[in-house]
Design a protein around this motif. Structure first.
Motif, PDB file in Angstrom:
ATOM      1  N   GLY A   9       7.959  -1.436   2.609  1.00 47.17           N
ATOM      2  CA  GLY A   9       8.018  -2.486   1.594  1.00 47.17           C
ATOM      3  C   GLY A   9       6.859  -2.537   0.625  1.00 47.17           C
ATOM      4  O   GLY A   9       6.653  -3.555  -0.024  1.00 47.17           O
ATOM      5  N   MET A  10       6.078  -1.446   0.514  1.00 51.92           N
ATOM      6  CA  MET A  10       5.017  -1.444  -0.493  1.00 51.92           C
ATOM      7  C   MET A  10       5.602  -0.937  -1.802  1.00 51.92           C
ATOM      8  O   MET A  10       6.185   0.143  -1.848  1.00 51.92           O
ATOM      9  CB  MET A  10       3.867  -0.542  -0.049  1.00 51.92           C
ATOM     10  N   GLN A  11       5.454  -1.732  -2.856  1.00 56.65           N
ATOM     11  CA  GLN A  11       5.981  -1.314  -4.155  1.00 56.65           C
ATOM     12  C   GLN A  11       5.249  -0.064  -4.637  1.00 56.65           C
ATOM     13  O   GLN A  11       4.053   0.085  -4.419  1.00 56.65           O
ATOM     14  CB  GLN A  11       5.826  -2.444  -5.173  1.00 56.65           C
ATOM     15  N   LYS A  12       6.010   0.783  -5.330  1.00 58.92           N
ATOM     16  CA  LYS A  12       5.418   2.038  -5.798  1.00 58.92           C
ATOM     17  C   LYS A  12       4.239   1.799  -6.731  1.00 58.92           C
ATOM     18  O   LYS A  12       3.253   2.525  -6.684  1.00 58.92           O
ATOM     19  CB  LYS A  12       6.483   2.878  -6.497  1.00 58.92           C
ATOM     20  N   LYS A  51       2.160  -0.550  -6.691  1.00 60.21           N
ATOM     21  CA  LYS A  51       0.987  -0.962  -5.924  1.00 60.21           C
ATOM     22  C   LYS A  51       0.342   0.250  -5.244  1.00 60.21           C
ATOM     23  O   LYS A  51      -0.874   0.429  -5.276  1.00 60.21           O
ATOM     24  CB  LYS A  51       1.408  -1.994  -4.875  1.00 60.21           C
TER      25      LYS A  51
END
Ligand SMILES: Nc1ncnc2c1ncn2[C@@H]1O[C@H](COP(=O)(O)OP(=O)(O)OP(=O)(O)O)[C@@H](O)[C@H]1O
Ligand SMILES: [Mg+2]
Lengths: 236, 471
Positions: free
Chosen positions: B369-372, B374
């Motif tokens: 769930g880490m946005q690209k 970020k």
């Protein structure tokens, strides 16, 4: 209550000359609080199915609804956000961020969710205690055994309070003792906290502990049996 | 655990790779800065020398003089115009000059020379010939006599290396002779006795005396008190000839000028060439000499001078030198370009390695769930940190070298020095104090870095999560 609805899902890989029907007309539902194993020979489509459930991959046809929400309707960044809020992942190995301690690995996902520090710390601590690593908060992954790493991964998967946890062969790289410990922890969390677990495995001892066993072959569900009674892990 | 902490830990997870990358950036920046500083410092010095000893920053000339520098293209420069020019706030001094060619003869040698008719008083603020008079000269006789005196061994060795060198002050002399401040009182009298030189500056009304360049004096074998004969063509074709006594020898820092110049009072030159009341140029020195001030001043002056006259900037006046510098500058840039190219490949190599190594980790992060954006931010930050460490270390390490090189410029001695002089360069390599070029070097490295960062970000955005997790 249904968490996951899979409606006539197909996944066809066209990449090479050979067309691979990795998932072939699968329809399944999962309820809140299930402890389900997906089994089947190598190449039967277990990983592919789990990837579809996790929104890591999109089906060629058919629908996957999670709490009524159609995954194929989401844009890629929305999908990432959706995973963050709804799905916990445990991979076969090397799940953890090597530069973060056990505590930070678990806290990380809550930081992504913008949960405040105090709550993060409390939850991290109780989760690591629940997986039996209350004394290894400050260890980095390299300092943990494979089994311990997988237990941290389970703690991390739960940290975001997901609707369900997907685990693709979580015990494949563990010896039987570590595998048993991990499964016992998962089973306990399932029983006591009502966490939904869906995992794939080749290991018959792990299969025995599942309360529902879905068998795949050539991308098709060939059997789906629900055991009447929760297993006593000691008899596994 | 914020993004910064995570990036910081990530760069130290492979300490060696990080250090090698930072070190390669460091060396590139360090060497590029030193190279640039020496190159620009030399140009700066050369231009300053030629501007201050000869051309001035701007000259007023008759329209055609630039293309055809003959006496017939001279003009009448009256006091009114000089005053008008001098009244500009940025004009430090303005002097008339009458400049022409002549053949100089002494004994059996002859040499083509440039006769510069100058205003002896006014020129003190322009080419400062009076400050360039030779005070000491290590002639053969002087060296012979000095060798018999009690001097440090080192100095005796250096005497031979600096044979025929002329000095306008004691500072340079002591430096070249390897003598320190405390030796001065013992040794200087010895040099005064055998190697000193009595020189006189020109006087306004003196119509018999000249000052010649040190290089010219060497070539013609002339010294103070000797006679020099000048023959040339005067205004409107009259013949010009005169016999003069050498009153002074000046060491002009531009060898091109030093080898051919004969100074005389402007009125003496007018008499020689039959060009009464005429000048070939008015030479202007400025207070503020940066490009912007020069352009502004030129703009103001252009309004006040008569139509028959034009302004020539120091760049036009020294066009040959400017072109030479430009060519040299380009080859220097190519060198630095190659240096950076090598570094860029090095940086790219490590970035590629890093990306390959962490592919699976990136995939896991995106899965959970880490946005690209970020993730890309963290990775960009890591590369920026490594790059900036290298840049900063390079800048900091170069500062003492550059500052030292500016205060104590590298000087060539002996043969090396005469070789440089043969090419018309002063045998000295000062560095240029940190300036805009520091900024540019940093910008270039940051551009290379941004390409690497852009590439990494693209990789992250294009990452196939499923494939990468399997790996
Ligand atoms: N990216 C892909 N391109 C083409 N074919 C693929 C791809 N990924 C998987 N397959 C094929 O799809 C089928 C299902 O693969 P999958 O990895 O889901 O099996 P699995 O049940 O997880 O096997 P295992 O137990 O060995 O992990 C296989 O035949 C595989 O070769
Ligand atoms: Mg698999």
């Amino acid at each position: 209550m249904k968490v996951i609805e899979i409606k006539d899902v197909n996944k066809i890989y066209n990449s090479t000359e050979i067309k691979v029907h990795a998932v072939n007309g699968v329809s399944l539902d999962f309820d809140q609080g299930e402890f389900a194993a997906i089994v089947g020979p190598s190449g039967s489509g277990k990983t592919t199915l789990l990837n579809l459930l996790g929104g890591l991959d999109l089906p060629t046809s058919g629908k996957i609804l999670i709490d009524g929400e159609d995954l194929s309707k989401l844009k890629s960044s929305q999908l990432i956000d959706f995973r963050l809020r709804n799905i916990g992942f445990v991979f076969q190995s090397y799940n953890l961020i090597p530069v973060l301690t056990a505590e930070e690995n678990v806290g990380f996902i809550m930081a992504l969710q913008k949960i405040d520090r105090k709550e993060r710390e409390e939850r991290t601590w109780s989760l690591l205690k629940a997986v039996g690593l209350g004394d290894r908060l400050n260890s980095r992954p390299a300092k943990l055994s494979g089994g311990q790493q997988q237990r941290v991964a389970v703690a991390r998967a739960l940290a975001s309070r997901p609707k369900f946890v997907l685990a693709d062969e979580p015990t494949a790289n563990l010896d039987s003792k570590a595998a048993k410990t991990l499964l016992e922890i998962m089973e306990k969390l399932n029983r006591e906290e009502k966490i939904t677990f869906i995992f794939s495995t080749h290991d018959p001892r792990v299969v025995k502990m599942a309360r529902r066993v879905i068998t795949l072959e050539d991308g098709k569900v060939i059997s789906d049996e629900v055991k009447k009674q929760s297993n006593d892990p000691e008899n596994g | 655990m914020n993004d910064f902490q995570m990036a910081w830990r990530n760069i130290w997870r492979n300490r060696r790779r990080t250090l090698i990358t930072a070190a390669s950036v460091f060396f590139a920046v360090f060497f590029a800065l030193i190279m640039r500083s020496v190159q620009l410092g030399s140009y700066d010095r050369m231009f300053k020398n030629v501007i201050e000893s000869y051309s001035g920053y701007i000259q007023v000339q008759q329209k055609d003089y630039f293309d055809e520098p003959v006496l017939d293209n001279s003009f009448e420069l009256d006091q009114g115009l000089l005053d008008l020019i001098a009244s500009d706030p940025n004009v430090k001094a303005v002097v008339p000059r009458l400049e022409s060619f002549a053949l100089a003869a002494a004994g059996s040698s002859t040499q083509g020379v440039v006769v510069m008719g100058i205003d002896p008083q006014g020129e003190k603020e322009v080419s400062e010939v009076h400050n360039r008079l030779v005070r000491f000269k290590l002639t053969d006789e002087a060296i012979k006599a000095l060798m018999n005196e009690t001097l440090p061994e080192r100095t005796k060795k250096l005497l031979k290396i600096f044979k025929n060198e002329a000095y306008t002050g004691t500072g340079r002399l002591m430096l070249d002779m390897g003598l320190s401040e405390k030796d001065t009182s013992d040794v200087l009298p010895v040099f005064r006795k055998y190697a000193s030189f009595s020189n006189y500056y020109l006087e306004e009304e003196d119509s018999m005396s000249v000052i010649i360049g040190d290089g010219l004096s060497d070539y013609l074998g002339l010294s103070i008190g000797d006679t020099i004969v000048l023959i040339g063509q005067g205004y409107h074709g009259v013949s010009a000839a005169g016999k003069y006594t050498i009153r002074g020898i000046a060491k002009i820092p531009s060898p091109d000028i030093d080898n051919i110049v004969v100074y005389m009072p402007v009125n003496t030159a007018r008499k020689l060439y039959g060009a009464h009341g005429l000048s070939t140029s008015a030479v202007i020195m400025m207070n503020n000499t940066d490009e912007k001030s020069l352009v502004a001043t030129a703009g103001r002056l252009a309004e006040v001078i008569p139509e028959s006259l034009v302004l020539r900037s120091w760049k036009e006046l020294n066009a040959l030198m400017v072109n030479q510098m430009d060519a040299d500058n380009k080859s220097g840039m190519i060198m630095i370009g190659i240096l950076y190219l090598v570094i860029a490949f090095g940086v790219f190599g490590t970035v590629l390695m890093m990306l390959a190594e962490r592919r699976r980790e990136f995939a896991v992060l995106i899965s959970i769930g880490m946005q690209k954006h970020k993730l890309a931010g963290v990775v960009a930050f890591e590369l920026l940190l490594i790059g900036l460490m290298g840049v900063m270390a390079g800048v900091i390490a170069s500062l003492p070298v550059v500052i030292y090189g500016n205060i104590n410029p590298l000087r060539f001695k002996g043969q090396m020095a005469s070789m440089w002089e043969d090419y018309g360069f002063e045998p000295i390599m000062p560095t240029l104090m940190p300036d805009a070029y520091y900024l540019w070097q940093t910008v270039v490295v940051l551009i290379i870095l941004s390409i690497a960062i852009f590439f990494s970000i693209r990789k992250i955005y294009k990452l196939n999560v499923i494939q990468s997790i399997k790996a």
